[in-house]
Design a protein around this motif. Structure first.
Motif, mmCIF file in Angstrom:
data_model
loop_
_atom_site.group_PDB
_atom_site.id
_atom_site.type_symbol
_atom_site.label_atom_id
_atom_site.label_comp_id
_atom_site.label_asym_id
_atom_site.label_seq_id
_atom_site.Cartn_x
_atom_site.Cartn_y
_atom_site.Cartn_z
ATOM 1 N N PRO A 4 0.786 -1.238 0.000
ATOM 2 C CA PRO A 4 0.000 0.000 0.000
ATOM 3 C C PRO A 4 0.817 1.286 0.000
ATOM 4 O O PRO A 4 0.258 2.351 -0.216
ATOM 5 C CB PRO A 4 -0.824 -0.107 1.280
ATOM 6 C CG PRO A 4 -0.053 -1.000 2.170
ATOM 7 C CD PRO A 4 0.658 -1.969 1.249
ATOM 8 N N LEU A 5 2.126 1.222 0.236
ATOM 9 C CA LEU A 5 2.941 2.431 0.263
ATOM 10 C C LEU A 5 3.826 2.500 -0.969
ATOM 11 O O LEU A 5 4.389 1.496 -1.398
ATOM 12 C CB LEU A 5 3.829 2.454 1.513
ATOM 13 C CG LEU A 5 3.112 2.529 2.852
ATOM 14 C CD1 LEU A 5 4.130 2.433 3.976
ATOM 15 C CD2 LEU A 5 2.328 3.809 2.972
ATOM 16 N N SER A 6 3.965 3.689 -1.504
ATOM 17 C CA SER A 6 4.870 3.866 -2.633
ATOM 18 C C SER A 6 6.262 4.225 -2.112
ATOM 19 O O SER A 6 6.463 4.461 -0.921
ATOM 20 C CB SER A 6 4.353 4.974 -3.547
ATOM 21 O OG SER A 6 4.423 6.218 -2.882
ATOM 22 N N SER A 8 7.799 6.948 -2.633
ATOM 23 C CA SER A 8 7.757 8.330 -2.154
ATOM 24 C C SER A 8 7.253 8.401 -0.714
ATOM 25 O O SER A 8 7.767 9.190 0.088
ATOM 26 C CB SER A 8 6.843 9.176 -3.045
ATOM 27 O OG SER A 8 7.342 9.219 -4.348
ATOM 28 N N ASP A 9 6.258 7.584 -0.376
ATOM 29 C CA ASP A 9 5.735 7.563 0.987
ATOM 30 C C ASP A 9 6.782 7.071 1.981
ATOM 31 O O ASP A 9 6.958 7.651 3.056
ATOM 32 C CB ASP A 9 4.499 6.667 1.077
ATOM 33 C CG ASP A 9 3.334 7.184 0.265
ATOM 34 O OD1 ASP A 9 3.267 8.411 0.037
ATOM 35 O OD2 ASP A 9 2.500 6.361 -0.144
ATOM 36 N N ILE A 10 7.481 6.022 1.609
ATOM 37 C CA ILE A 10 8.520 5.476 2.485
ATOM 38 C C ILE A 10 9.653 6.480 2.653
ATOM 39 O O ILE A 10 10.166 6.689 3.762
ATOM 40 C CB ILE A 10 9.032 4.134 1.935
ATOM 41 C CG1 ILE A 10 7.915 3.097 1.979
ATOM 42 C CG2 ILE A 10 10.247 3.644 2.709
ATOM 43 C CD1 ILE A 10 8.234 1.818 1.261
ATOM 44 N N SER A 11 10.037 7.138 1.569
ATOM 45 C CA SER A 11 11.099 8.126 1.615
ATOM 46 C C SER A 11 10.722 9.298 2.513
ATOM 47 O O SER A 11 11.536 9.759 3.328
ATOM 48 C CB SER A 11 11.402 8.620 0.198
ATOM 49 O OG SER A 11 12.413 9.584 0.216
ATOM 50 N N TRP A 13 8.526 9.256 4.993
ATOM 51 C CA TRP A 13 8.472 8.790 6.374
ATOM 52 C C TRP A 13 9.868 8.690 6.973
ATOM 53 O O TRP A 13 10.092 9.110 8.114
ATOM 54 C CB TRP A 13 7.774 7.430 6.432
ATOM 55 C CG TRP A 13 7.652 6.919 7.817
ATOM 56 C CD1 TRP A 13 6.724 7.257 8.742
ATOM 57 C CD2 TRP A 13 8.524 5.972 8.455
ATOM 58 N NE1 TRP A 13 6.950 6.572 9.903
ATOM 59 C CE2 TRP A 13 8.054 5.792 9.764
ATOM 60 C CE3 TRP A 13 9.648 5.276 8.049
ATOM 61 C CZ2 TRP A 13 8.670 4.935 10.664
ATOM 62 C CZ3 TRP A 13 10.267 4.430 8.942
ATOM 63 C CH2 TRP A 13 9.772 4.263 10.229
ATOM 64 N N THR A 59 16.641 5.501 -0.523
ATOM 65 C CA THR A 59 15.406 5.574 -1.300
ATOM 66 C C THR A 59 15.471 6.670 -2.349
ATOM 67 O O THR A 59 14.918 6.526 -3.438
ATOM 68 C CB THR A 59 14.190 5.791 -0.387
ATOM 69 O OG1 THR A 59 14.353 6.993 0.354
ATOM 70 C CG2 THR A 59 13.981 4.616 0.543
#
Length: 68
Positions: A4-6, A8-11, A13, A59
């Motif tokens: 569910p996370l891209s 960009s979301d992980i980066s 966070w 990332t």
């Protein structure tokens, strides 16, 4: 099943968590009166913050070399 996370979301966070932990570790290091009462290992907190920062940079590098 999709994750569910891209990237960009992980980066994002990782960047936010690294900044928060680095600010916290710097505040704990500079507050000499209060640092005696804090039981957190300051060096471990800084190492975790640096690890998250390195994860963020990894990332970013992955996103740079990822084809469009």
């Amino acid at each position: 099943m999709n994750f569910p996370l891209s990237m960009s979301d992980i980066s994002l966070w990782l960047a936010v968590m690294a900044i928060i932990l680095l600010i916290t570790s710097e505040l704990i290091y500079t507050a000499t009166e209060y640092s005696r009462n804090i039981v957190i290992e300051k060096s471990r907190l800084r190492l975790v913050a640096l690890a998250l920062g390195i994860g963020f940079m990894a990332t970013v590098i992955m996103r740079i070399f990822q084809p469009f």
